[in-house]
Scaffold this active site. Structure first.
Site, PDB file in Angstrom:
ATOM      1  N   ASP A  48       0.825  -1.209   0.000  1.00 23.50           N
ATOM      2  CA  ASP A  48       0.000   0.000   0.000  1.00 23.50           C
ATOM      3  C   ASP A  48       0.859   1.259   0.000  1.00 23.50           C
ATOM      4  O   ASP A  48       1.721   1.446   0.852  1.00 23.50           O
ATOM      5  CB  ASP A  48      -0.915  -0.002   1.223  1.00 23.50           C
ATOM      6  CG  ASP A  48      -1.897   1.141   1.197  1.00 23.50           C
ATOM      7  OD1 ASP A  48      -1.570   2.214   1.739  1.00 23.50           O
ATOM      8  OD2 ASP A  48      -2.988   0.975   0.635  1.00 23.50           O
ATOM      9  N   ARG A  49       0.607   2.121  -0.978  1.00 30.64           N
ATOM     10  CA  ARG A  49       1.423   3.319  -1.150  1.00 30.64           C
ATOM     11  C   ARG A  49       1.179   4.339  -0.042  1.00 30.64           C
ATOM     12  O   ARG A  49       2.099   4.929   0.503  1.00 30.64           O
ATOM     13  CB  ARG A  49       1.147   3.950  -2.520  1.00 30.64           C
ATOM     14  CG  ARG A  49       1.805   3.236  -3.691  1.00 30.64           C
ATOM     15  CD  ARG A  49       1.270   1.842  -3.968  1.00 30.64           C
ATOM     16  NE  ARG A  49      -0.168   1.859  -4.295  1.00 30.64           N
ATOM     17  CZ  ARG A  49      -0.944   0.773  -4.250  1.00 30.64           C
ATOM     18  NH1 ARG A  49      -0.443  -0.408  -3.887  1.00 30.64           N
ATOM     19  NH2 ARG A  49      -2.233   0.847  -4.556  1.00 30.64           N
ATOM     20  N   THR A  50      -0.093   4.553   0.299  1.00 25.68           N
ATOM     21  CA  THR A  50      -0.414   5.541   1.334  1.00 25.68           C
ATOM     22  C   THR A  50       0.142   5.112   2.682  1.00 25.68           C
ATOM     23  O   THR A  50       0.704   5.924   3.421  1.00 25.68           O
ATOM     24  CB  THR A  50      -1.935   5.763   1.409  1.00 25.68           C
ATOM     25  OG1 THR A  50      -2.359   6.465   0.239  1.00 25.68           O
ATOM     26  CG2 THR A  50      -2.317   6.585   2.633  1.00 25.68           C
ATOM     27  N   CYS A  83      -1.461   5.166 -11.197  1.00 28.10           N
ATOM     28  CA  CYS A  83      -1.625   5.303  -9.748  1.00 28.10           C
ATOM     29  C   CYS A  83      -0.923   6.591  -9.349  1.00 28.10           C
ATOM     30  O   CYS A  83       0.309   6.684  -9.473  1.00 28.10           O
ATOM     31  CB  CYS A  83      -1.032   4.113  -9.003  1.00 28.10           C
ATOM     32  SG  CYS A  83      -1.053   4.323  -7.192  1.00 28.10           S
ATOM     33  N   ASN A  84      -1.691   7.580  -8.922  1.00 29.15           N
ATOM     34  CA  ASN A  84      -1.109   8.862  -8.556  1.00 29.15           C
ATOM     35  C   ASN A  84      -0.150   8.739  -7.381  1.00 29.15           C
ATOM     36  O   ASN A  84       0.962   9.268  -7.411  1.00 29.15           O
ATOM     37  CB  ASN A  84      -2.220   9.858  -8.202  1.00 29.15           C
ATOM     38  CG  ASN A  84      -3.041  10.283  -9.390  1.00 29.15           C
ATOM     39  OD1 ASN A  84      -2.823  11.337  -9.974  1.00 29.15           O
ATOM     40  ND2 ASN A  84      -4.025   9.470  -9.761  1.00 29.15           N
ATOM     41  N   THR A  85      -0.566   8.027  -6.342  1.00 25.53           N
ATOM     42  CA  THR A  85       0.254   7.940  -5.128  1.00 25.53           C
ATOM     43  C   THR A  85       1.593   7.277  -5.408  1.00 25.53           C
ATOM     44  O   THR A  85       2.617   7.643  -4.819  1.00 25.53           O
ATOM     45  CB  THR A  85      -0.494   7.175  -4.029  1.00 25.53           C
ATOM     46  OG1 THR A  85      -1.852   7.642  -3.956  1.00 25.53           O
ATOM     47  CG2 THR A  85       0.166   7.382  -2.675  1.00 25.53           C
ATOM     48  N   ALA A  86       1.610   6.319  -6.326  1.00 24.96           N
ATOM     49  CA  ALA A  86       2.852   5.630  -6.670  1.00 24.96           C
ATOM     50  C   ALA A  86       3.885   6.574  -7.268  1.00 24.96           C
ATOM     51  O   ALA A  86       5.085   6.259  -7.284  1.00 24.96           O
ATOM     52  CB  ALA A  86       2.563   4.487  -7.642  1.00 24.96           C
ATOM     53  N   THR A 125      -5.769  10.264  -2.632  1.00 23.32           N
ATOM     54  CA  THR A 125      -5.508   9.551  -1.379  1.00 23.32           C
ATOM     55  C   THR A 125      -4.806  10.476  -0.393  1.00 23.32           C
ATOM     56  O   THR A 125      -4.192  11.481  -0.782  1.00 23.32           O
ATOM     57  CB  THR A 125      -4.611   8.323  -1.613  1.00 23.32           C
ATOM     58  OG1 THR A 125      -3.300   8.776  -2.016  1.00 23.32           O
ATOM     59  CG2 THR A 125      -5.191   7.381  -2.652  1.00 23.32           C
ATOM     60  N   LYS A 164     -12.537  -0.163  -3.406  1.00 22.52           N
ATOM     61  CA  LYS A 164     -11.599  -1.275  -3.546  1.00 22.52           C
ATOM     62  C   LYS A 164     -12.172  -2.568  -2.951  1.00 22.52           C
ATOM     63  O   LYS A 164     -11.816  -3.669  -3.391  1.00 22.52           O
ATOM     64  CB  LYS A 164     -10.271  -0.933  -2.873  1.00 22.52           C
ATOM     65  CG  LYS A 164      -9.411   0.080  -3.642  1.00 22.52           C
ATOM     66  CD  LYS A 164      -8.141   0.402  -2.858  1.00 22.52           C
ATOM     67  CE  LYS A 164      -7.254   1.425  -3.555  1.00 22.52           C
ATOM     68  NZ  LYS A 164      -6.531   0.858  -4.708  1.00 22.52           N
ATOM     69  N   CYS A 194      -6.730  10.404  -7.806  1.00 23.94           N
ATOM     70  CA  CYS A 194      -6.563   8.993  -7.431  1.00 23.94           C
ATOM     71  C   CYS A 194      -7.210   8.206  -8.551  1.00 23.94           C
ATOM     72  O   CYS A 194      -8.317   8.538  -8.995  1.00 23.94           O
ATOM     73  CB  CYS A 194      -7.245   8.684  -6.099  1.00 23.94           C
ATOM     74  SG  CYS A 194      -7.411   6.907  -5.773  1.00 23.94           S
TER      75      CYS A 194
END
Length: 232
Positions: A48-50, A83-86, A125, A164, A194
């Site tokens: 999980d990135r967050t 994936c923005n957070t990635a 996120t 999800k 996101c």
């Protein structure tokens, strides 16, 4: 064969499918053979990135690099990562490969700047928000933007996680009131920052005030695919 687009996906699986569907939708093809070749890796076990950004959870970098190596070996000449957070790890990923690697944050912000868009809210996120992935560029360009308050951000994150888990309707019902609240304080545009959010809001996809980061990334990748070289 035409140049191959590689999708470093799985974060999450529905967002990866959404990116593939948008490649098909945005490609000016009249038959199968005119479509763009795509290789997608969807590894949902990427950590999980967050959680990694906020609390020092396991870094997703090694597994993202493993997926990148597969795309390289398969012949991809351009990488997109829906994936923005990635993109917190974008620089490390990009420096590890000679393949053209597009940055969806940069591409989306370029659209905002070039079209003179202002008064935007960032729907993303908590990891993306806390990392300032969009804020740093928007501040540099003097774009007025709004970050949801802590309560709103908690609801946005809940909506993403509920989606999800498979409850699309509940995710939509959670997210819509936050959008209305932000509109009431003067927000005119919303960055879907996101890659689950465009899927959650799919029924509202004709709303012009939504800036879909996945769609902008895909359009850029398609434009790249028609170039003679690898730079755009």
């Amino acid at each position: 064969m035409k140049k191959i687009i590689g999708i470093l996906g799985g974060m999450g699986p529905a967002a990866t499918l959404d990116a593939m569907e948008k490649i098909i939708k945005n490609t000016p093809a009249t038959c199968d053979q005119e479509h763009i070749p795509v290789i997608a890796i969807s590894f949902p076990d990427i950590p999980d990135r967050t959680a990694s950004i906020l609390s020092g959870g396991e870094s997703p970098l090694n597994k993202m690099l493993a997926a990148l190596r597969i795309l390289e070996a398969a012949g991809a000449r351009c990488i997109i990562m829906p994936c923005n957070t990635a993109h917190y790890w974008y620089d490390e990923l990009k420096s590890s490969t000679e393949i053209h690697f597009l940055n969806m944050i940069e591409i989306t912000c370029n659209k905002i700047v070039s079209e003179g868009i202002n008064n935007v809210a960032i729907l993303a996120t908590t990891g993306t928000i806390k990392a300032g992935l969009y804020q740093s560029r928007l501040e540099k360009e003097n774009i007025n933007f709004v970050i949801p308050d802590d309560i709103q951000q908690g609801i946005i994150m809940e909506s993403i996680l509920v989606y999800k888990s498979g409850n699309e309707e509940r995710a939509y019902q959670l997210l819509k009131p936050v959008i209305y609240q932000l509109k009431n304080i003067g927000v005119e545009w919303f960055i879907m920052g996101c890659s689950e959010i465009p899927v959650i809001l799919k029924r509202d996809s004709n709303k012009v005030e939504y800036i879909d980061a996945t769609e902008e990334l895909v359009r850029y990748a398609i434009a790249w695919s028609y170039l003679d070289g690898d730079d755009i």
